[in-house]
Write an enzyme that holds these catalytic residues in place. Structure first.
Site, PDB file in Angstrom:
ATOM      1  N   SER A 162     -10.346   0.124   3.930  1.00 26.28           N
ATOM      2  CA  SER A 162      -9.506  -0.254   5.076  1.00 26.28           C
ATOM      3  C   SER A 162      -8.850   0.989   5.658  1.00 26.28           C
ATOM      4  O   SER A 162      -8.166   1.723   4.945  1.00 26.28           O
ATOM      5  CB  SER A 162      -8.427  -1.238   4.634  1.00 26.28           C
ATOM      6  N   GLU A 196      -3.794   3.674   6.724  1.00 26.26           N
ATOM      7  CA  GLU A 196      -3.722   3.448   5.277  1.00 26.26           C
ATOM      8  C   GLU A 196      -4.426   4.610   4.570  1.00 26.26           C
ATOM      9  O   GLU A 196      -3.982   5.103   3.541  1.00 26.26           O
ATOM     10  CB  GLU A 196      -4.402   2.107   4.913  1.00 26.26           C
ATOM     11  N   ARG A 253       0.821  -1.234   0.000  1.00 25.79           N
ATOM     12  CA  ARG A 253       0.000   0.000   0.000  1.00 25.79           C
ATOM     13  C   ARG A 253       0.842   1.266   0.000  1.00 25.79           C
ATOM     14  O   ARG A 253       0.491   2.270   0.623  1.00 25.79           O
ATOM     15  CB  ARG A 253      -0.978   0.032   1.190  1.00 25.79           C
TER      16      ARG A 253
HETATM   17  C1  LIG Z   1     -15.494   0.197  -0.109  1.00 31.67           C
HETATM   18  C2  LIG Z   1     -14.006   0.327  -0.336  1.00 31.67           C
HETATM   19  C3  LIG Z   1     -13.247  -0.791  -0.599  1.00 31.67           C
HETATM   20  C4  LIG Z   1     -11.865  -0.696  -0.823  1.00 31.67           C
HETATM   21  N1  LIG Z   1     -11.148  -1.831  -1.080  1.00 31.67           N
HETATM   22  C5  LIG Z   1      -9.825  -1.741  -1.336  1.00 31.67           C
HETATM   23  C6  LIG Z   1      -9.045  -2.910  -1.658  1.00 31.67           C
HETATM   24  O1  LIG Z   1      -9.556  -4.018  -1.718  1.00 31.67           O
HETATM   25  N2  LIG Z   1      -7.732  -2.756  -1.913  1.00 31.67           N
HETATM   26  C7  LIG Z   1      -7.121  -1.536  -1.878  1.00 31.67           C
HETATM   27  O2  LIG Z   1      -5.914  -1.461  -2.149  1.00 31.67           O
HETATM   28  N3  LIG Z   1      -7.819  -0.418  -1.578  1.00 31.67           N
HETATM   29  C8  LIG Z   1      -9.147  -0.483  -1.308  1.00 31.67           C
HETATM   30  N4  LIG Z   1      -9.847   0.652  -0.996  1.00 31.67           N
HETATM   31  C9  LIG Z   1      -9.137   1.935  -0.886  1.00 31.67           C
HETATM   32  C10 LIG Z   1      -9.075   2.749  -2.189  1.00 31.67           C
HETATM   33  O3  LIG Z   1     -10.119   2.408  -3.080  1.00 31.67           O
HETATM   34  C11 LIG Z   1      -7.730   2.589  -2.898  1.00 31.67           C
HETATM   35  O4  LIG Z   1      -6.668   3.048  -2.067  1.00 31.67           O
HETATM   36  C12 LIG Z   1      -7.664   3.351  -4.224  1.00 31.67           C
HETATM   37  O5  LIG Z   1      -6.517   2.952  -4.932  1.00 31.67           O
HETATM   38  C13 LIG Z   1      -7.664   4.867  -4.040  1.00 31.67           C
HETATM   39  O6  LIG Z   1      -7.899   5.466  -5.293  1.00 31.67           O
HETATM   40  P1  LIG Z   1      -8.635   6.880  -5.413  1.00 31.67           P
HETATM   41  O7  LIG Z   1      -8.682   7.249  -6.853  1.00 31.67           O
HETATM   42  O8  LIG Z   1      -9.951   6.869  -4.716  1.00 31.67           O
HETATM   43  O9  LIG Z   1      -7.600   7.836  -4.645  1.00 31.67           O
HETATM   44  P2  LIG Z   1      -7.879   8.929  -3.519  1.00 31.67           P
HETATM   45  O10 LIG Z   1      -8.556   8.317  -2.350  1.00 31.67           O
HETATM   46  O11 LIG Z   1      -8.518  10.120  -4.124  1.00 31.67           O
HETATM   47  O12 LIG Z   1      -6.374   9.286  -3.117  1.00 31.67           O
HETATM   48  C14 LIG Z   1      -5.581   8.352  -2.418  1.00 31.67           C
HETATM   49  C15 LIG Z   1      -4.123   8.760  -2.507  1.00 31.67           C
HETATM   50  O13 LIG Z   1      -3.678   8.645  -3.859  1.00 31.67           O
HETATM   51  C16 LIG Z   1      -3.150   9.889  -4.307  1.00 31.67           C
HETATM   52  N5  LIG Z   1      -3.481  10.019  -5.727  1.00 31.67           N
HETATM   53  C17 LIG Z   1      -4.702   9.958  -6.303  1.00 31.67           C
HETATM   54  N6  LIG Z   1      -4.591  10.144  -7.633  1.00 31.67           N
HETATM   55  C18 LIG Z   1      -3.281  10.324  -7.894  1.00 31.67           C
HETATM   56  C19 LIG Z   1      -2.528  10.589  -9.081  1.00 31.67           C
HETATM   57  N7  LIG Z   1      -3.106  10.722 -10.278  1.00 31.67           N
HETATM   58  N8  LIG Z   1      -1.176  10.713  -8.975  1.00 31.67           N
HETATM   59  C20 LIG Z   1      -0.563  10.615  -7.756  1.00 31.67           C
HETATM   60  N9  LIG Z   1      -1.223  10.388  -6.607  1.00 31.67           N
HETATM   61  C21 LIG Z   1      -2.565  10.240  -6.681  1.00 31.67           C
HETATM   62  C22 LIG Z   1      -3.791  10.944  -3.433  1.00 31.67           C
HETATM   63  O14 LIG Z   1      -2.997  12.126  -3.353  1.00 31.67           O
HETATM   64  C23 LIG Z   1      -3.871  10.204  -2.104  1.00 31.67           C
HETATM   65  O15 LIG Z   1      -2.628  10.277  -1.459  1.00 31.67           O
HETATM   66  C24 LIG Z   1     -11.239   0.565  -0.765  1.00 31.67           C
HETATM   67  C25 LIG Z   1     -12.009   1.714  -0.520  1.00 31.67           C
HETATM   68  C26 LIG Z   1     -13.386   1.605  -0.304  1.00 31.67           C
HETATM   69  C27 LIG Z   1     -14.179   2.866  -0.047  1.00 31.67           C
END
Ligand SMILES: Cc1cc2nc3c(=O)[nH]c(=O)nc-3n(C[C@H](O)[C@H](O)[C@H](O)COP(=O)(O)OP(=O)(O)OC[C@H]3O[C@@H](n4cnc5c(N)ncnc54)[C@H](O)[C@@H]3O)c2cc1C
Length: 293
Positions: free
Chosen positions: A215, A285, A166
Site C-alpha cells: 500500500s 505509507e 501504520r
Molecule cells: C505485496 C505487499 C503486501 C503488503 N501488505 C501489507 C499489509 O497487509 N499490511 C501492512 O501493514 N503492510 C503491508 N505491506 C508493507 C510492508 O510489508 C510492511 O510495512 C512491513 O512491516 C515492512 O517491513 P520491512 O521489514 O520490509 O521494512 P522496510 O520496508 O525495510 O522498512 C520500513 C520501515 O521500517 C523501518 N525499520 C525496518 N526495520 C527496522 C528495525 N529493526 N528497527 C526500526 N525500524 C525498522 C525502516 O527504517 C523503514 O522506516 C505490504 C508490502 C508488500 C510489498
C-alpha cells in the site's frame, strides 16, 4: 572500532535489498553480528554520521542518489524465533513476519495469523505497526527491545510504543532488535486454514509477484485510499516503467526499468490528482530514504 564483529560494506547497492528493486547505494552498509555488536557500533560511531535501518525493503523506496551515512541491515544474529509456552512468541527483528505466524500456528497459538500476509520482517512490523484483516502489531505486542543512536539498549512496553495506524511513536533513531508477542490458545488446524485463506485472498487481490511496496498511501479517516485513487482516474497510470497497479490501485509497481524518481513522481502525481478530485490529501505509507540523483 577494533572490537567490531559485523561487516562494513562501502558503496553497497541497496536496490537488490528492496521489493521495488530501485535506488542507489548505501555509502556504507553495516551488517551487525548481534545486538551487542550493534550497540558497540552505534556508541562508537561519530554522532554526526546519519544512520538508517532497513528490513526486508517491502515498504521502502530508496532514492536514486543512494543513502549518505550508514545503512544498517539486521541478519542472522537477529533471526531467532522461539515459542515461550503457553502462548507467547519471542522473535528477533530480522525474522520474517511469516515465520512468526508459522511458529504460532505450529504451537497452536491463535491471533498471529495476520502476519502471514505481510512480507516484511519484525523490525519493520514494529516500526510500521503492520497489520491486516482487522489486526495489527499493536494488538499482539507485549514488549520490544531496541538500541538508540548512542548505543543504549531499551525495552519498550506496548504503551511505550505509542502505536497509531501504520505508525510507531518511538524516536526514529531507535533500531528494534527483538519483540515479544502474545496470542491465545487456539487450534492448529483452524489457524492453518485461516492462514491458507489469507494467502488465497492476497493472491487474488494484490500484485504480490510484482516489484512493489505494498500500500502506497495510508487510508485517510473515513476513506479507502484505493477508491480515491480509482475515482481520480489513476488506475493504470504510468510514468516511465512505474505504474499504478491495475489490480489494486493503492499499489505502485515497477514494470522493470523504473527509477526511484519515476515511482516517487508517479506517487506525487496520484496525490495531486486525488487532492484535485476529492479534496483529500493522501499521506505516504511507504518510507522514502536517501537523496535524489
Ligand atoms: C505485496 C505487499 C503486501 C503488503 N501488505 C501489507 C499489509 O497487509 N499490511 C501492512 O501493514 N503492510 C503491508 N505491506 C508493507 C510492508 O510489508 C510492511 O510495512 C512491513 O512491516 C515492512 O517491513 P520491512 O521489514 O520490509 O521494512 P522496510 O520496508 O525495510 O522498512 C520500513 C520501515 O521500517 C523501518 N525499520 C525496518 N526495520 C527496522 C528495525 N529493526 N528497527 C526500526 N525500524 C525498522 C525502516 O527504517 C523503514 O522506516 C505490504 C508490502 C508488500 C510489498
Amino acid at each position: 572500532m577494533p572490537a567490531l564483529r559485523g561487516r562494513l560494506m562501502p558503496n553497497e547497492p541497496l536496490a537488490p535489498l528492496t521489493w521495488f528493486r530501485v535506488g542507489g547505494p548505501a555509502q556504507v552498509l553495516f551488517l551487525p553480528d548481534d545486538e551487542s555488536d550493534l550497540a558497540y557500533f552505534l556508541a562508537n560511531l561519530p554522532p554526526e554520521i546519519p544512520v538508517i535501518v532497513i528490513g526486508l525493503g517491502s515498504n521502502l523506496i530508496v532514492r536514486d542518489g543512494g543513502v549518505p551515512g550508514v545503512v544498517i541491515r539486521l541478519g542472522r544474529g537477529f533471526g531467532v524465533v522461539k515459542v515461550e509456552p503457553p502462548v507467547r512468541i519471542r522473535a528477533g527483528a530480522a525474522v520474517p513476519d511469516v515465520k512468526v505466524s508459522r511458529a504460532a500456528q505450529e504451537a497452536a497459538i491463535a491471533g498471529l495469523a495476520f502476519f502471514r500476509g505481510i512480507p516484511g520482517a519484525i523490525g519493520g512490523a514494529l516500526r510500521m505497526n503492520g497489520g491486516a484483516y482487522g489486526r495489527e502489531t499493536k494488538d499482539v505486542l507485549i514488549e520490544a527491545r531496541g538500541v538508540d543512536r548512542q548505543g543504549r539498549v531499551h525495552v519498550f512496553k506496548n504503551a511505550d510504543m505509542h502505536f497509531t495506524y501504520r505508525h510507531c511513536g518511538v524516536p526514529d533513531n531507535v533500531i528494534f532488535t527483538q519483540a515479544l508477542f502474545q496470542g491465545e490458545r487456539g487450534d492448529a488446524r483452524a489457524i492453518a486454514a485461516e492462514m491458507e485463506k489469507i494467502t488465497e485472498s492476497r493472491e487474488a487481490t494484490q500484485p504480490i509477484k510484482s516489484r512493489t511496496g505494498g500500500s502506497t498511501f495510508k487510508n485517510p479517516p473515513g476513506h479507502k485510499a484505493w477508491q480515491l485513487i480509482d475515482a481520480a482516474g489513476c488506475r493504470g497510470l504510468r510514468i516511465g516503467d512505474a505504474q499504478v497497479s491495475e489490480m489494486h490501485c493503492n499499489f505502485l509497481i515497477n514494470l522493470g526499468g523504473a527509477t526511484a524518481a519515476d515511482i516517487e513522481t508517479l506517487g506525487e502525481t496520484v496525490r495531486k490528482r486525488v487532492k484535485e478530485n476529492s479534496g483529500v490529501e493522501l499521506e505516504w505509507e511507504i518510507k522514502r530514504i536517501g537523496v535524489v540523483k
